[in-house]
Design an enzyme around this catalytic site. Structure first.
Site, short mmCIF file in Angstrom:
data_model
loop_
_atom_site.label_atom_id
_atom_site.label_comp_id
_atom_site.label_asym_id
_atom_site.label_seq_id
_atom_site.Cartn_x
_atom_site.Cartn_y
_atom_site.Cartn_z
N ARG A 112 33.93 -12.43 -51.59
CA ARG A 112 33.58 -11.35 -52.52
C ARG A 112 34.46 -11.48 -53.77
O ARG A 112 35.69 -11.45 -53.69
CB ARG A 112 33.78 -9.96 -51.91
CG ARG A 112 33.50 -8.85 -52.94
CD ARG A 112 33.21 -7.49 -52.35
NE ARG A 112 34.35 -6.83 -51.77
CZ ARG A 112 34.37 -5.53 -51.42
NH1 ARG A 112 33.31 -4.77 -51.59
NH2 ARG A 112 35.45 -5.00 -50.87
N ASP B 72 41.21 1.00 -48.54
CA ASP B 72 41.18 0.05 -49.64
C ASP B 72 40.93 0.84 -50.93
O ASP B 72 40.99 2.07 -50.93
CB ASP B 72 40.16 -1.07 -49.42
CG ASP B 72 38.71 -0.59 -49.47
OD1 ASP B 72 38.46 0.61 -49.77
OD2 ASP B 72 37.81 -1.41 -49.21
#
Length: 535
Positions: A167, A449
């Site tokens: 990613r 996160d």
């Protein structure tokens, strides 16, 4: 260490060119990145400006909706190009940052895919960004190893590891350690270009393609931009169309209204959409920030059972499967705990979440910790019929049409002082970790996160701006927030101990959190001002 400020292949490196970095930052690799930046960064900058203009319309009272000008795409009978064999079974995926030990443990876990993250789970220090590229190249070569310096424990890949997908950073993020013609590079192009350059031959030699997760898209115009980057790269390196395959995260509110269009623009290169639900909740807050009738309650009650999130999940499944693409579910942010009773409760919550996703028709799901992989795998193994790799056959054709009103429906639930104080402690601890170089942090039993931290701080901002009241009657003001911030930072200080507090960056984190929460203009991403504090 080599000095900073070298210009190589038209790029000026402000980060140190350590000897081990030179295997990644080669003149040839940097020349390719410079080519991508010269060709595609101007349009990327225009797309970011278009986001600003569109948000101004939402702030003025407009609501997101399906686009009338693309109705023919939504009603057309077309499908994506196809899904490679090694991406057809993705029933459990694990995600995490690109540090060496994490990569090995994730690839060895009981999962089908590991998403190696340069974005929300990574604090993009120069060292993290370049070491991550070295680590992924070694993982693709099958030679990645790690020895724990404290106990000598060794980590190596098992014989058949999970499929690796990288990613890259979102379009809004820059790479400040590298400039082209005096301008910081797009972090997305930097991550994409280096990864492709160093890994495409290895992966093609292993009989696979080069696979990416693409985050934070807000429109099909941005999807078209990415498709042009992919097509240009394939042509330049003389590889087949479709060598690059992407999974796009639907994690912004505007994008959910353009899923057909995103699939159509990227039809040669896309294989799936993913319910990036934590960022999606953050985007719901951000997009509708000036709509007082759509202010969310406590983060803890904004679950997939909320009507707007349930509609999003079901529409994504229906849209994807109609077009031959896979529909990935969202993240279980829980992490296992040592207490067996409490751990059973964690696994019960994870199981219920995954059963909802699998029974809805999702083809797979995400976990943040290897300890949850078996639970998620058991659910999807049970619900996906034996012998089938996925649920592409679940078309949800009997569903009532999902309207814009369904996707925008306000959430029920209270705003509580306990919830607000929890948000403050989470946002403070995550911000401190991020500016200290860690982007993926266990806090109060959840793997936090950037996305989950964003919900925590923007919820409070939204409550302040819209003069909302807590369930105990207190009006949420800047003064109340600052009072709670002062109190909760002392709670955190006691929880973690004085030594950790003094050795950390909690003063900087407190100042940053105060600044972005009390600003009258919403700071789009916590990571933008925080990045200026990173080395």
């Amino acid at each position: 260490m080599s000095s900073t400020g070298q210009t190589i292949s038209g790029l000026t490196l402000k980060g140190e060119l350590r000897p081990e970095y030179q295997q990644i930052l080669t003149p040839e690799a940097l020349a390719f990145v410079a080519e991508l930046v010269e060709k595609f960064q101007p349009r990327r900058n225009q797309l970011l400006q278009a986001r600003v203009a569109r948000q101004q319309q939402f702030d003025a009272g407009q609501l997101p909706d399906f686009l009338p000008e693309t109705q023919t795409i939504r009603s057309g009978n077309w499908k994506i190009r196809g899904i490679p064999h090694d991406l057809q079974d993705r029933r459990v995926e694990i995600t995490g940052p690109v540090d060496r030990k994490m990569i090995i443990n994730a690839l060895n876990a009981n999962v089908k895919v590991f998403m190696a993250d340069f974005e929300d789970a990574l604090s993009p220090t120069w060292d993290n960004a370049i070491q991550g590229q070295i680590n992924l190249r070694d993982a693709n070569l099958g030679v990645i190893e790690y020895t724990n310096p404290d106990n000598g424990k060794q980590y190596r890949l098992k014989e058949k590891p999970a499929v690796l997908i990288a990613r890259v950073r979102g379009l809004h993020l820059e790479e400040k350690h590298v400039t082209f013609a005096g301008e910081n590079l797009s972090g997305a192009l930097f991550d994409f270009g280096l990864y492709f350059y160093h890994n495409h031959k290895i992966r093609l030699g292993n009989g696979t393609g080069v696979y990416y997760y693409i985050p934070k898209l807000q429109s099909h115009h941005e999807a078209k931009w990415w498709d042009e980057v992919f097509a240009y790269t394939e042509k330049k390196f003389g590889v087949e169309v479709g060598t690059i395959k992407a999974t796009v995260l639907i994690e912004t509110l505007p994008a959910v209204f353009e899923m057909d269009e995103i699939l159509h623009e990227m039809r040669d290169h896309i294989v799936a959409l993913n319910c990036g639900r934590w960022d999606y909740i953050f985007s719901y807050i951000k997009t509708l920030r000036r709509h007082p009738d759509r202010v969310l309650p406590d983060r803890q009650v904004v679950t997939m059972s909320q009507p707007f999130l349930s509609a999003y999940s079901r529409l994504l499944i229906r849209t994807c499967h109609k077009r031959g693409a896979m529909a990935m579910g969202g993240m279980a942010a829980f992490i296992p705990v040592k207490d067996p009773v409490k751990n059973d409760e964690v696994l019960r919550k994870v199981r219920a979440d995954k059963e909802l996703e699998a029974s809805n028709g999702h083809d797979g799901t995400w976990v943040a910790h290897p300890g949850l992989a078996d639970t998620a795998m058991e659910v999807f193994d049970r619900i996906i019929p034996a012998g089938q790799p996925n649920q592409l056959n679940v078309l949800r054709e009997q569903d009532a049409p999902i309207s814009a009103a369904d996707l925008l429906q306000p959430s029920e639930g209270e705003r509580t002082e306990v919830g607000m104080r929890t948000n403050i402690r989470v946002a403070l601890q995550y911000t401190e970790a991020w500016i200290s170089g860690s982007g993926c942090v266990p806090i109060y039993g959840l793997m936090e996160d950037a996305a989950t931290a964003e919900i925590s701080r923007t919820s409070i901002w939204q409550w302040i701006q819209n003069h909302k009241t807590l369930d105990n009657g207190k009006v949420v003001t800047k003064e109340l927030f600052r009072q709670m911030l002062a109190e909760e930072r002392e709670v955190v200080r006691k929880e973690i101990g004085e030594e950790r507090w003094q050795n950390g960056k909690f003063e900087q984190a407190t100042q940053l959190l105060d600044q972005i929460t009390t600003s009258d203009e919403l700071v789009d991403f916590l990571t933008l001002p925080a990045y200026q504090l990173l080395g």
